[in-house]
Design a protein around this motif. Sequence first.
Motif, PDB file in Angstrom:
ATOM      1  N   ARG A 138     -10.635   2.215  -5.804  1.00  0.00           N
ATOM      2  CA  ARG A 138     -11.065   0.973  -6.450  1.00  0.00           C
ATOM      3  C   ARG A 138     -10.567  -0.288  -5.764  1.00  0.00           C
ATOM      4  NH1 ARG A 138      -7.917  -0.384 -11.987  1.00  0.00           N
ATOM      5  NH2 ARG A 138      -8.736  -2.388 -11.355  1.00  0.00           N
ATOM      6  N   GLY A 139      -9.911  -0.142  -4.619  1.00  0.00           N
ATOM      7  CA  GLY A 139      -9.462  -1.318  -3.878  1.00  0.00           C
ATOM      8  C   GLY A 139      -8.246  -1.971  -4.506  1.00  0.00           C
ATOM      9  N   ASN A 140      -8.010  -3.224  -4.159  1.00  0.00           N
ATOM     10  CA  ASN A 140      -6.906  -4.037  -4.682  1.00  0.00           C
ATOM     11  C   ASN A 140      -5.531  -3.482  -4.308  1.00  0.00           C
ATOM     12  OD1 ASN A 140      -8.460  -6.050  -6.152  1.00  0.00           O
ATOM     13  ND2 ASN A 140      -9.036  -4.344  -7.476  1.00  0.00           N
ATOM     14  N   ARG A 141      -5.399  -3.008  -3.080  1.00  0.00           N
ATOM     15  CA  ARG A 141      -4.148  -2.400  -2.644  1.00  0.00           C
ATOM     16  C   ARG A 141      -3.018  -3.408  -2.581  1.00  0.00           C
ATOM     17  NH1 ARG A 141      -6.747   1.014  -2.918  1.00  0.00           N
ATOM     18  NH2 ARG A 141      -7.637   1.719  -0.996  1.00  0.00           N
ATOM     19  N   GLU A 142      -1.838  -2.980  -2.987  1.00  0.00           N
ATOM     20  CA  GLU A 142      -0.612  -3.757  -2.845  1.00  0.00           C
ATOM     21  C   GLU A 142       0.251  -3.180  -1.730  1.00  0.00           C
ATOM     22  OE1 GLU A 142       1.269  -3.750  -6.703  1.00  0.00           O
ATOM     23  OE2 GLU A 142      -0.480  -4.649  -7.656  1.00  0.00           O
ATOM     24  N   LEU A 143       0.023  -1.922  -1.405  1.00  0.00           N
ATOM     25  CA  LEU A 143       0.754  -1.235  -0.341  1.00  0.00           C
ATOM     26  C   LEU A 143      -0.258  -0.669   0.657  1.00  0.00           C
ATOM     27  CD1 LEU A 143       3.348   0.647  -2.584  1.00  0.00           C
ATOM     28  CD2 LEU A 143       3.726  -1.415  -1.231  1.00  0.00           C
TER      29      LEU A 143
END
Length: 182
Positions: A138-143
């Motif tokens: 779903r995307g929106n990666r923080e790492l």
Amino acid sequence: MKFREKAVLMDGEAAKRAVSRMAYEIIEKNNGPHDLVFIGIQTKGVYLARAIIERIKELEGIEPPLGTLDITFYRDDLTRLNEHPVVKGSDIPFPVEDKKIVLVDDVLYSGRTIRAAIEELFDLGRPKLVRLAVLIDRGNRELPFRADYIGRDVPTSKSEYIEVTVSGTSTIDRVAIAEIDN
């Protein structure tokens, strides 16, 4: 927190097709399933791992080993989640040392779950390699993590939520996208 469903992304048949595509891709990219072990992240990653393993068995006649991983105590947000977290436990009935591991989870979002899982795996030994399989990215990666095998990419906003509904031990019934209901 309440969620309002926006759309069904996959019904049971679509999820089954996605699992089948993932199984084919895993077989192809690894020259067969002979040296692979699967580790499902509790809880829904275990369902997905079982579904992929069942499809590989149908296709190749080989059933790769399955382990389960509970990352509860490896989370960096454990104190924010719950005073009394529910621990399901890990069960990895094989050594991880020098294994080709397919780590499986239902949804890839921030990357924090995957970080915790890898940290726990490396506490158990040093795998030969670790590949990641997810039903939904779903995307929106923080790492900086990415999946090697993906059932479906679904770009989402931070106010949305992906709900994977499962039954039995390896059946994915549906995948829906919901939004926080204010």
